[in-house]
Design a protein around this motif. Structure first.
Motif, short mmCIF file in Angstrom:
data_model
loop_
_atom_site.label_atom_id
_atom_site.label_comp_id
_atom_site.label_asym_id
_atom_site.label_seq_id
_atom_site.Cartn_x
_atom_site.Cartn_y
_atom_site.Cartn_z
N UNK A 112 0.82 -1.22 0.00
CA UNK A 112 0.00 0.00 0.00
C UNK A 112 0.85 1.27 0.00
N UNK A 113 0.37 2.27 -0.77
CA UNK A 113 0.94 3.63 -0.68
C UNK A 113 -0.20 4.63 -0.71
N UNK A 114 -0.07 5.70 0.06
CA UNK A 114 -1.13 6.70 0.10
C UNK A 114 -0.72 7.87 0.97
N UNK B 274 13.63 3.01 6.44
CA UNK B 274 13.26 2.77 5.04
C UNK B 274 13.32 4.04 4.17
N UNK B 275 12.82 5.15 4.70
CA UNK B 275 12.82 6.37 3.88
C UNK B 275 14.24 6.72 3.43
N UNK B 276 15.17 6.62 4.38
CA UNK B 276 16.57 6.93 4.05
C UNK B 276 17.11 5.97 2.98
N UNK C 150 4.56 11.05 11.89
CA UNK C 150 3.86 11.51 10.68
C UNK C 150 2.95 12.68 10.98
N UNK C 151 2.61 13.42 9.90
CA UNK C 151 1.58 14.45 10.02
C UNK C 151 0.58 14.24 8.88
N UNK C 152 -0.58 14.85 9.03
CA UNK C 152 -1.62 14.70 8.00
C UNK C 152 -1.07 15.14 6.65
N UNK C 153 -1.33 14.36 5.63
CA UNK C 153 -0.89 14.71 4.28
C UNK C 153 0.44 14.07 3.89
N UNK C 154 1.17 13.48 4.85
CA UNK C 154 2.43 12.81 4.48
C UNK C 154 2.13 11.67 3.50
N UNK C 155 3.03 11.51 2.54
CA UNK C 155 2.94 10.36 1.62
C UNK C 155 3.67 9.19 2.26
N UNK C 156 2.99 8.06 2.41
CA UNK C 156 3.59 6.92 3.11
C UNK C 156 3.39 5.61 2.35
N UNK D 171 6.38 4.23 6.45
CA UNK D 171 7.54 5.10 6.23
C UNK D 171 7.15 6.14 5.19
N UNK D 172 7.75 7.32 5.30
CA UNK D 172 7.47 8.37 4.31
C UNK D 172 8.07 7.97 2.95
N UNK D 173 7.35 8.32 1.91
CA UNK D 173 7.85 8.09 0.54
C UNK D 173 8.69 9.28 0.15
#
Ligand SMILES: NC(=O)c1ccc[n+]([C@@H]2O[C@H](COP(=O)([O-])OP(=O)(O)OC[C@H]3O[C@@H](n4cnc5c(N)ncnc54)[C@H](OP(=O)(O)O)[C@@H]3O)[C@@H](O)[C@H]2O)c1
Length: 352
Positions: free
Chosen positions: A67-69, A304-306, A81-87, A113-115
């Motif tokens: 999943x991504x969203x 993971x983001x890194x 995380x904050x609202x609107x982050x792509x994860x 994790x953030x994308x």
């Protein structure tokens, strides 16, 4: 009060036919995040559950593991995380509010994790399950491991990067989503040579990911063994069977050195007469939401983001199946017939 609703793809009963319906939009608990799903990847387990009636007892069921969203709502204790982050995050088999064939799902904060900028939702959705599967098989520390572990130090942890230089490793089935993740992680671990089996049209790409040698998977087991012996005479102490078929598991077990360990993605199919005490083979289970795998899952998603930003880990090729969640149905038919080195993706928000 009218509860907000979303569209979800249901498997209404065992061996049933997938059908689009509605589901509530879930409320995140303290350590959870509500994700608005933009892209979901299709996996062999999705058609396996429908065709064989395996793994689930409770119906109607919602499936979907990659999943991504965007983050839509945060639990009270969420800080990463904050609202609107792509994860990106992994769905969980049997937990229908944590599954990807719907427009919104819950996930644990530690399992997301953030994308990075520059990576699309589609690309991000190719990776979570393959990465979790390879990570659990190769790098679990062994404490309460389900099935077993290869017991390697993760390359994203202190002392893990390049730790295994000069040691050969074999990944059977390198072109699948799991195999591609394994090759990339093992490259970070420093293994060499990294030998894999695949169709030869995928050889150049798998070499870009980190494989040093790609052997035609359609050769006989004897011919594959002979090719491997030409590449290295060192003992193969670790083998990952990312295809998990009876023929690959038996080939892997024959090649495994004394004292070695082989992880397989499907239940043990090594012939009992081959089994010896000093060669371990085990079937592993990728669910990082389970208590036994949480420590590993937490450490992987934290870094993971890194790893994605540095392009240490790259996504699979993407093929988008149109028509939102309805697209899962032809998509799984296609996947069942076999795809090569590509991830099928649907866009749940485009469901009519
Ligand atoms: N235990 C777990 O927790 C867990 C988790 C995730 C997945 N799995 C299982 O792992 C398996 C792989 O999943 P995936 O998502 O990676 O699948 P996938 O992406 O659909 O894998 C397809 C690839 O498998 C390769 N392949 C098929 N037969 C092969 C063989 N005999 N030798 C070597 N490669 C072969 C093909 O390679 P070529 O195109 O090069 O021919 C194809 O590219 C599935 O059975 C899945 O159910 C288990």
């Amino acid at each position: 009060m009218i509860m907000p609703e979303q569209k979800a793809l249901y498997l209404p009963e065992k061996f049933g036919t997938f059908t689009v319906g509605t589901a509530p939009i879930y409320k995140p608990a303290q350590d959870e995040v509500l994700v608005k799903i933009e892209a979901t990847g299709l996996n062999p387990a999705d058609w396996g559950i429908q065709t064989y009636g395996m793994l689930l007892e409770k119906y109607p069921a919602i499936l979907g593991l990659d999943v991504a969203g965007t983050v839509e709502e945060l639990g009270a204790n969420v800080t990463r995380f904050k609202k609107g982050d792509r994860v990106l995050t992994k769905g969980t088999i049997g937990k229908y509010d944590r599954s990807g064939f719907q427009q919104y799902m819950l996930t644990y904060e530690f399992m997301a994790a953030k994308i990075p900028d520059g990576m699309s939702f589609d690309e991000a959705a190719t990776m979570p399950l393959g990465l979790c599967t390879s990570a659990v098989a190769l790098y679990h520390d062994g404490v309460n491991a389900i099935g077993g572990t290869c017991g390697l130090t993760p390359p994203w942890e202190e002392g893990g990067r390049d730790k295994y230089q000069g040691q050969p490793i074999l990944v059977l089935g390198g072109a699948g989503a799991v195999g591609q993740a394994a090759i990339q992680l093992l490259k970070l671990s420093g293994f060499g040579p990294i030998i894999t089996t695949a169709s030869l049209h995928n050889a150049d790409y798998l070499k870009k990911l980190g494989a040093t040698h790609v052997i035609d998977r359609k050769l006989s087991p004897e011919a594959i063994q002979a090719e491997i012996r030409k590449i290295t005479s060192k003992p193969l102490k670790t083998i990952f069977d990312a295809a998990g078929l009876p023929e690959t598991q038996n080939l892997g077990y024959d090649l495994l050195a004394s004292g070695g360990t082989m992880a397989a993605v499907r239940p043990d199919a090594v012939k009992p007469e081959k089994k010896v005490a000093d060669k371990k083979s085990f079937f592993m289970y990728a669910d990082v939401s389970r208590p036994e795998n949480r420590k590993l899952g937490t450490s992987l998603f934290a870094k993971l983001t890194e790893l994605l930003e540095r392009r240490d880990l790259k996504p699979n090729f993407v093929e988008v199946v149109p028509n939102g969640l309805e697209g899962v149905i032809p998509g799984l038919e296609k996947l069942k017939k076999g795809v090569s080195c590509v991830k099928l993706i649907v866009h749940p928000q485009e469901t009519q």
